[in-house]
Design an enzyme around this catalytic site. Structure first.
Site, PDB file in Angstrom:
ATOM      1  N   GLY A 125       1.974   2.758  10.850  1.00 48.18           N
ATOM      2  CA  GLY A 125       2.886   3.898  10.701  1.00 48.18           C
ATOM      3  C   GLY A 125       4.075   4.099  11.765  1.00 48.18           C
ATOM      4  O   GLY A 125       4.672   5.026  11.802  1.00 48.18           O
ATOM      5  N   HIS A 135      -9.947   1.604   4.536  1.00 50.88           N
ATOM      6  CA  HIS A 135      -8.601   1.843   5.252  1.00 50.88           C
ATOM      7  C   HIS A 135      -8.656   2.780   6.232  1.00 50.88           C
ATOM      8  O   HIS A 135      -9.800   3.808   6.079  1.00 50.88           O
ATOM      9  CB  HIS A 135      -7.530   2.244   4.118  1.00 50.88           C
ATOM     10  CG  HIS A 135      -6.405   2.376   4.675  1.00 50.88           C
ATOM     11  ND1 HIS A 135      -5.802   3.280   5.553  1.00 50.88           N
ATOM     12  CD2 HIS A 135      -5.365   1.446   4.916  1.00 50.88           C
ATOM     13  CE1 HIS A 135      -4.640   2.953   6.070  1.00 50.88           C
ATOM     14  NE2 HIS A 135      -4.245   1.687   5.734  1.00 50.88           N
ATOM     15  N   ASN A 163       0.945  -1.329   0.003  1.00 48.99           N
ATOM     16  CA  ASN A 163      -0.016  -0.054   0.103  1.00 48.99           C
ATOM     17  C   ASN A 163       0.947   1.097   0.162  1.00 48.99           C
ATOM     18  O   ASN A 163       1.435   1.568   1.114  1.00 48.99           O
ATOM     19  CB  ASN A 163      -0.777  -0.160   1.168  1.00 48.99           C
ATOM     20  CG  ASN A 163      -1.736   1.226   1.358  1.00 48.99           C
ATOM     21  OD1 ASN A 163      -1.861   1.886   0.551  1.00 48.99           O
ATOM     22  ND2 ASN A 163      -2.436   1.417   2.427  1.00 48.99           N
ATOM     23  N   LYS A 223       0.197   4.268  -0.318  1.00 47.85           N
ATOM     24  CA  LYS A 223      -0.450   5.594   0.250  1.00 47.85           C
ATOM     25  C   LYS A 223      -0.316   6.595  -0.589  1.00 47.85           C
ATOM     26  O   LYS A 223      -0.320   6.470  -2.087  1.00 47.85           O
ATOM     27  CB  LYS A 223       0.037   5.747   1.546  1.00 47.85           C
ATOM     28  CG  LYS A 223      -0.087   4.442   2.491  1.00 47.85           C
ATOM     29  CD  LYS A 223      -0.042   4.700   3.880  1.00 47.85           C
ATOM     30  CE  LYS A 223      -0.409   3.523   4.741  1.00 47.85           C
ATOM     31  NZ  LYS A 223      -0.409   3.885   6.304  1.00 47.85           N
ATOM     32  N   SER A 241       2.600  -1.528  10.542  1.00 43.23           N
ATOM     33  CA  SER A 241       4.132  -1.620  10.893  1.00 43.23           C
ATOM     34  C   SER A 241       4.858  -2.987  10.720  1.00 43.23           C
ATOM     35  O   SER A 241       5.678  -3.587  11.420  1.00 43.23           O
ATOM     36  CB  SER A 241       4.520  -1.183  12.217  1.00 43.23           C
ATOM     37  OG  SER A 241       4.053   0.322  12.583  1.00 43.23           O
ATOM     38  N   GLU A 287      -6.046  -4.235  10.807  1.00 39.76           N
ATOM     39  CA  GLU A 287      -4.902  -3.120  11.006  1.00 39.76           C
ATOM     40  C   GLU A 287      -5.337  -2.485  12.098  1.00 39.76           C
ATOM     41  O   GLU A 287      -6.025  -1.480  12.171  1.00 39.76           O
ATOM     42  CB  GLU A 287      -5.157  -2.361   9.717  1.00 39.76           C
ATOM     43  CG  GLU A 287      -4.560  -3.127   8.348  1.00 39.76           C
ATOM     44  CD  GLU A 287      -3.888  -2.063   7.396  1.00 39.76           C
ATOM     45  OE1 GLU A 287      -2.782  -2.236   7.026  1.00 39.76           O
ATOM     46  OE2 GLU A 287      -4.591  -1.125   7.272  1.00 39.76           O
ATOM     47  N   GLU A 315      -7.241   5.176   7.096  1.00 38.73           N
ATOM     48  CA  GLU A 315      -6.901   6.688   6.846  1.00 38.73           C
ATOM     49  C   GLU A 315      -8.145   7.342   6.006  1.00 38.73           C
ATOM     50  O   GLU A 315      -8.446   8.337   5.739  1.00 38.73           O
ATOM     51  CB  GLU A 315      -5.695   7.006   5.989  1.00 38.73           C
ATOM     52  CG  GLU A 315      -4.438   6.616   6.854  1.00 38.73           C
ATOM     53  CD  GLU A 315      -3.292   5.903   6.297  1.00 38.73           C
ATOM     54  OE1 GLU A 315      -3.138   5.911   5.270  1.00 38.73           O
ATOM     55  OE2 GLU A 315      -2.529   5.516   7.247  1.00 38.73           O
TER      56      GLU A 315
HETATM   57  P1  PGA Z   1       2.126   0.881   7.813  1.00 39.58           P
HETATM   58  O1  PGA Z   1       0.817   0.941   7.107  1.00 39.58           O
HETATM   59  O2  PGA Z   1       2.969  -0.593   7.270  1.00 39.58           O
HETATM   60  O3  PGA Z   1       2.879   2.106   7.251  1.00 39.58           O
HETATM   61  O4  PGA Z   1       2.164   0.765   9.408  1.00 39.58           O
HETATM   62  C1  PGA Z   1       0.016  -0.269   6.733  1.00 39.58           C
HETATM   63  C2  PGA Z   1      -1.395   0.499   6.519  1.00 39.58           C
HETATM   64  O5  PGA Z   1      -1.660   1.556   6.923  1.00 39.58           O
HETATM   65  O6  PGA Z   1      -1.755  -0.254   5.362  1.00 39.58           O
END
Ligand code: PGA
Length: 246
Positions: free
Chosen positions: A166, A90, A6, A8, A208, A160, A92
């Protein structure tokens, strides 16, 4: 095992996007891991190809079927481009106001247009009274309850927890906690499937995931793959991560 990259909004040049896809192609042609790249929408037409390795995912999808919906990227359009998956719900995007109902209608749009939804669920925090389990149950029910048995089996879930996104491998979920959460999610899923069919739902973990923790998180065969954010936008880090579970 599926690994979804992903990106982003981390990748803001076509040159970097091409480098990452070239490197992912090499990884996808070798191992036993299915690699799925989820680039920002403007890059989808550069890389999408139904039979392609890596497969391509949209990071979001419209709940509109098309027509008078300015700015929307619809499921039929994505399907015709050769996009195979869509990340839906997601955290976000939920933070921007997407409700469980809207997410459920996006899932239906994806399924009725031949796109596999990767639906994200996850709690904000862990409270001592375990209300987060109730929160997760509501998220799962809102996705699965409206679907037919056949469509339920086509949904990929991505667990998640927001508190783990993050950060770094050290602050991610522990393998033991992940194991328990997957058992809980499968228990809730069993309410929506006949027999042991809930066990066939693919469940990914995200939050993460890095080269340093992916192998430990994959142990125990409970997890079917990973949704990787920041560690997917550096070619050598992503390659190390894929190799760790290949
Ligand atoms: P991250 O994001 O690996 O940076 O924690 C995962 C995600 O939000 O899909």
């Amino acid at each position: 095992m599926i690994i979804v990259a992903n990106w982003k909004a981390y990748v803001d040049s076509v040159a970097k996007a091409k480098t990452l896809v070239t490197s992912a192609k090499k990884l996808a042609s070798k191992g036993n891991v299915e690699i799925v790249i989820a680039p920002p929408a403007p890059y989808l037409s550069l890389f999408a190809d139904k039979k392609g390795k890596p497969a391509i995912a949209a990071q979001n999808i419209s709940d509109s079927a098309g027509g008078a919906s300015t700015g929307e990227v619809t499921a039929p359009l994505l399907h015709n481009l050769g996009v195979s998956y869509a990340i839906i719900g997601h955290s976000e995007r939920r933070a921007m106001g997407e409700s469980n109902e809207r997410i459920a209608s996006k899932v239906m749009q994806a399924l009725s247009n031949g796109i596999t939804p990767i639906v994200c669920i996850g709690e904000n925090e862990r409270d001592a009274d375990a209300m987060y389990l109730h929160f997760l149950r509501t998220q799962i029910s809102s996705i699965f309850a409206p679907l037919s048995q056949k469509d339920r089996a086509r949904v990929v879930l991505a667990y998640e927890p927001l508190w783990a996104i993050g950060k770094s491998a050290a602050e991610s979920i522990t393998p033991n906690d992940l194991y328990e959460m997957i058992l809980y999610i499968r228990k809730v899923l069993a309410e929506y499937f006949t027999g042991k069919n809930a066990d066939k739902v693919q469940i990914l973990y995200g939050g993460s995931v890095e080269p340093g923790n992916i192998r430990a998180l994959a142990e125990g065969d409970q997890i079917n793959g990973f949704l990787v954010g920041h560690a997917s936008v550096d070619a050598s880090t992503f390659a190390a991560l894929v190799k760790a579970v290949s």
